[in-house]
Design a protein around this motif. Sequence first.
Motif, PDB file in Angstrom:
ATOM      1  N   TYR A 142     -40.306 -42.475   3.371  1.00 40.42           N
ATOM      2  CA  TYR A 142     -38.932 -42.420   3.870  1.00 40.42           C
ATOM      3  C   TYR A 142     -38.869 -42.823   5.343  1.00 40.42           C
ATOM      4  O   TYR A 142     -37.966 -43.543   5.781  1.00 40.42           O
ATOM      5  N   GLY A 180     -39.328 -37.138  -5.054  1.00 38.61           N
ATOM      6  CA  GLY A 180     -39.830 -37.911  -3.915  1.00 38.61           C
ATOM      7  C   GLY A 180     -41.334 -37.806  -3.790  1.00 38.61           C
ATOM      8  O   GLY A 180     -42.004 -37.116  -4.576  1.00 38.61           O
ATOM      9  N   PHE A 202     -34.977 -46.445  -1.028  1.00 37.54           N
ATOM     10  CA  PHE A 202     -35.070 -45.189  -0.288  1.00 37.54           C
ATOM     11  C   PHE A 202     -33.705 -44.819   0.310  1.00 37.54           C
ATOM     12  O   PHE A 202     -33.294 -43.651   0.254  1.00 37.54           O
ATOM     13  N   VAL A 212     -35.451 -43.713  -5.263  1.00 39.61           N
ATOM     14  CA  VAL A 212     -36.912 -43.698  -5.337  1.00 39.61           C
ATOM     15  C   VAL A 212     -37.394 -42.505  -6.145  1.00 39.61           C
ATOM     16  O   VAL A 212     -36.947 -41.372  -5.954  1.00 39.61           O
TER      17      VAL A 212
END
Length: 331
Positions: free
Chosen positions: A45, A161, A316, A321
């Motif tokens: 990220y 994530g 992202f 994602v």
Amino acid sequence: MEAINRAFQLSEEGDNVTGSYINKEKIGLKDNEVRVQVKYSSVNYKDALASEKSSRVVKSYPIIPGIDLSGVVTESKHPSFQSGDKVVATGFGLGVSRDGGYQMDAVLPGDWLVSLPKDLSLKEAMVYGTAGFTAALSIEAILEKGIKPEDGKVLVTGATGGVGSLAITMLKEKGFQIVASSGKGDEITYLKELGASEVISREDVLSDKNRMIDKSTYIAAVDPVGGNTLASILSQISYQGVVALSGLAGGTNVDTSVFPFILRGVSLVGIDSVQYPIEKRAYIWKQIETYAKNANLKTLTKEIDLTEIEEVFTKFKTEKVVGRYVVKANE
């Protein structure tokens, strides 16, 4: 200057940041520096934020992003490394104040490098990467408080994530019962394949968020989200439980009270993977080596090359994602 280094670079154009694929000359080494043929990096990220000037992640442009890398030493002026050594690097100024992992040839301080554990491949190292290093630090924070699987459930937020997904695999390896929270309701199967015993929505975590103290539900939590999510989690942690906080995707402000801390003895532990002391990093990577032996890494990994990085940055930024993107820099 010598030879050619293929790289993905971010450059500043007015108020915007643009990406381009460049061939740049390799640079020479200074004392205590090491040249690494980069085999793999990953997309985090923070890397995507580097492409937004307003994020202030990057000190100055142009820069080659990529906050982690694994590869093979090809030249060294550092006493701890020699040609042929396999190494991994995360954090410090990598991809932020110094060119990072999205290149074929990286030069960086030897003091930023850790020797790769012998049973961990270069690709596996970047399946974990910064996200896995952060997740491992979070698990260590929980274990250091003496928390055991029989003590209760562990909540993992932002579960689809990188940090969340890898934390699930690590907690499973340790025998914990894991509750995974995600805003992606269509990823229940994915999360259960990783090891979650229960999957809930982010709204479920935020229920009764205005309560200063709520029902004791979890003995611990791995939270890369922060914000209102963190405030709600703290109110639901059991007596002498712990929350390992590593992110701010949900915001930087936390509207909470002292009650979880003074009535239940809850601990809130901040997880910093950037400046974590180099002398302690080898131990964490040894723990990751252990986790990797039984983890279902194929489920959570997608491999891309340098030309696909910008596309993943967009994913992202739009919260599309799932799992980890590994960047292959060299054959």
